[in-house]
Write a protein that holds these residues in place. Structure first.
Motif, PDB file in Angstrom:
ATOM      1  N   UNK A   1       0.801  -1.236   0.000  1.00  0.00           N
ATOM      2  CA  UNK A   1       0.000   0.000   0.000  1.00  0.00           C
ATOM      3  C   UNK A   1       0.831   1.283   0.000  1.00  0.00           C
ATOM      4  N   UNK A   2       2.010   1.262   0.642  1.00  0.00           N
ATOM      5  CA  UNK A   2       2.861   2.461   0.695  1.00  0.00           C
ATOM      6  C   UNK A   2       3.324   2.840  -0.716  1.00  0.00           C
ATOM      7  N   UNK A   3       3.629   1.824  -1.545  1.00  0.00           N
ATOM      8  CA  UNK A   3       4.053   2.073  -2.935  1.00  0.00           C
ATOM      9  C   UNK A   3       2.889   2.672  -3.720  1.00  0.00           C
TER      10      UNK A   3
ATOM     11  N   UNK B   1       5.872   1.281  -9.506  1.00  0.00           N
ATOM     12  CA  UNK B   1       5.046   2.469  -9.247  1.00  0.00           C
ATOM     13  C   UNK B   1       4.212   2.881 -10.467  1.00  0.00           C
ATOM     14  N   UNK B   2       4.601   2.448 -11.640  1.00  0.00           N
ATOM     15  CA  UNK B   2       3.856   2.816 -12.848  1.00  0.00           C
ATOM     16  C   UNK B   2       2.449   2.268 -12.877  1.00  0.00           C
ATOM     17  N   UNK B   3       2.228   1.089 -12.242  1.00  0.00           N
ATOM     18  CA  UNK B   3       0.887   0.490 -12.254  1.00  0.00           C
ATOM     19  C   UNK B   3      -0.115   1.303 -11.443  1.00  0.00           C
ATOM     20  N   UNK B   4       0.185   1.607 -10.167  1.00  0.00           N
ATOM     21  CA  UNK B   4      -0.784   2.427  -9.414  1.00  0.00           C
ATOM     22  C   UNK B   4      -0.966   3.829 -10.012  1.00  0.00           C
ATOM     23  N   UNK B   5       0.098   4.352 -10.644  1.00  0.00           N
ATOM     24  CA  UNK B   5      -0.014   5.654 -11.310  1.00  0.00           C
ATOM     25  C   UNK B   5      -1.038   5.555 -12.441  1.00  0.00           C
TER      26      UNK B   5
END
Length: 552
Positions: free
Chosen positions: A123-125, A437-441
């Motif tokens: 979740x932090x990522x 990080x690209x996925x949640x972005x």
């Protein structure tokens, strides 16, 4: 949902946590609850929005498509659902519009976060990527926002119309837009370069059932639901001198320790004389300023009424504090706490006409024709209380939009155009982000499409075809194209005349992403200990279930 017997009203029940949930289970529970709240009001977006009928415990009904009004009334037990409901209240307090959009967007962001959690992305990522996406989205809004001339009535009315167009009062949108703009212009003050538009304190909406909606108007002054204290007092005064008081016009009783012993009849008569003399002295002091109208927030004794009547002065008593503040702003008077402190400059002289009218069965006091009033009253007429309440809610949204534009005079295209533009831009930037990080972005980019998609669905059009067309327009940099909520087709929002306040969009983004971040950070749901468990030595029975039930 279980199958119900024929004729039974369906009630959506969200089975939330038992007594304790932790880790993945808690996160899934929270996301499910948030998604359910978003689904409840998804059909309330856009001009073709459906209405919700909410039954209150007293048997009354509420008919509205205002997201905040609906969520304020429904009963939920799940903590995450309560958190979502607070979002619409925050949005309403801050900018007054976009209450439905913020819930739908937050629900969609959380729903799309679920596959990421299932892939064991921490979740932090996810939260870090959301922060980055929010920062990029806000900077992008700055590039597509256009300045607006707040002094132009035509431009301002067009902006306010975007708020009212999706509401119940859209049939009378021209009238309501004018009422909202006129009231905001009245209370708009600028001192030392800082703007103040306090519509909560200085714009009062007085709802009087009866008459036609077209009879609604903004008064150039204040209206109160009050009558004079004595039937022989004047009910119409032109250019009155007004004194406002926040003290009793009665004999001041002693405190609890005061003791008065009466043994003879003349002692009682003497006590009465002293009381009357004190009231007479207060009235003499007030009358020395030659007022025509005295208004007090407290009581006014029979003796004071008699003195005022003899001097041909009209008195009103027990006026609410907020109303007294509005009268002070409109008439130029100063509210006095002690009669002894009264000075000539405290007398209000900016009111052109005081008169009392009977509307229906009630008497109303009007202080109108004020010279540059900084407070006003909107008189709403309509066929019933339910309709007047809905008009009042819609008018509050319209006034908030006018206030937002006054503070932040920038506009962005409506109809889902801004959200689609942000979605396309974030999707383009997500390709440059390395690592997980690209996925949640990318999740934030995909979630932004929920607003135009819902608008198309509510208009009854083909969502896939229309969104593909819209995405193609935005990919070529045509950021003004959005959804026409009436037809469900794409259109240039500037030509269509659907431009919204940038501050509403900015607040919607901030609130929705912040809510998603908060709920993703929760990894434990624990029932707090009850206070009565240890009191009698016997533990209270444990709660059956932390069950989230939504009825509406």
């Amino acid at each position: 949902m279980a199958m119900l017997p024929p004729g039974t009203t369906p009630v959506f029940v969200m089975n939330a946590a038992p007594e304790r949930q932790s880790g993945r289970k808690a996160q899934i529970s929270n996301i499910t609850a948030a998604k359910t709240v978003a689904d409840v009001i998804r059909t309330c977006l856009g001009p073709k929005a459906m209405l919700k009928m909410i039954l209150d415990p007293m048997g009354g009904i509420l008919l509205t498509n205002d997201g905040n009004a609906i969520l304020r009334e429904i009963d939920v037990a799940h903590p995450a659902a309560k958190n979502m409901i607070e979002l619409s209240r925050t949005q309403d307090e801050e900018v007054g519009d976009g209450t439905t959009s913020v819930i739908i967007l937050a629900g969609e962001i959380l729903a799309l976060s679920l596959p990421l959690l299932e892939r064991n992305i921490h979740p932090v990522v996810i939260i870090s990527a959301f922060n980055r996406a929010l920062k990029d989205a806000l900077s992008f809004i700055d590039t597509i926002a256009q300045a607006v001339d707040t002094s132009s009535d035509e431009t301002m009315l067009a902006v306010i119309k975007t708020s009212i167009g999706t509401k119940f009062v859209s049939r009378w949108s021209d009238l309501m837009c004018k009422l909202a703009l006129q009231s905001v212009r009245t209370v708009w003050t600028e001192e030392d370069g800082s703007k103040t538009v306090d519509i909560k304190r200085y714009v009062r909406v007085e709802k009087v059932p009866g008459g036609e909606i077209e009879e609604s108007k903004v008064l150039d002054g204040v209206m109160l639901n009050k009558d004079v204290t004595h039937p022989h007092m004047r009910r119409r005064i032109e250019n009155p001198r007004i004194i406002l008081l926040d003290c009793n016009l009665e004999y001041k009783k002693g405190e609890s320790q005061t003791n008065m012993e009466i043994v003879k009849e003349e002692h009682w008569a003497r006590a009465q004389d002293i009381e009357e003399k004190q009231v007479d002295l207060m009235c003499e002091k007030i009358l020395s300023f030659k007022p025509d109208l005295v208004i007090t927030e407290k009581g006014c004794s029979d003796r004071a009424q008699q003195n005022f009547m003899r001097a041909n002065v009209t008195a009103l008593r027990r006026v609410r504090k907020m109303d007294n503040n509005r009268i002070a702003r409109a008439t130029g008077a100063t509210i006095i706490n002690r009669v002894e402190d009264l000075r000539d400059e405290d007398v209000g002289t900016k009111c052109g006409l005081f008169h009392i009218e009977k509307i229906g069965d009630e008497y109303f006091t009007f202080l109108t024709k004020c010279e540059k009033p900084k407070a006003c009253t909107i008189l709403l007429r309509g066929p019933s209380k339910d309709i007047l309440n809905e008009i009042d809610r819609n008018l509050a949204d319209a006034m908030s939009v006018a206030r937002n534009v006054a503070f932040n005079p920038r506009l962005v295209p409506g109809g889902g155009a801004t959200e689609m533009a942000i979605s396309v831009e974030l999707a383009k930037r997500s390709k440059t982000i390395e690592g997980v990080e690209g996925w949640p972005y990318r999740v934030v980019a995909d979630a932004m499409e929920v607003i135009p998609r819902t608008l198309v669905q509510n208009a009854g059009a083909n969502a896939i075809r229309v969104l593909t067309e819209l995405r193609a327009k935005h990919a070529t940099g045509e950021h003004l194209w959005g959804i026409n909520g009436e037809t469900g087709k794409i259109e240039d929002m500037k030509k269509y005349g659907l431009m919204e306040s940038a501050s509403v969009k900015i607040q919607t983004l901030k609130t929705a992403i912040e809510a998603a971040r908060v709920l993703l950070r929760v990894d434990d749901i624990v029932q707090a200990k009850r206070a009565d468990r240890d009191a009698g030595g016997q533990a209270a029975p444990p709660p059956e279930d932390m069950q989230g039930a939504m009825e509406g």
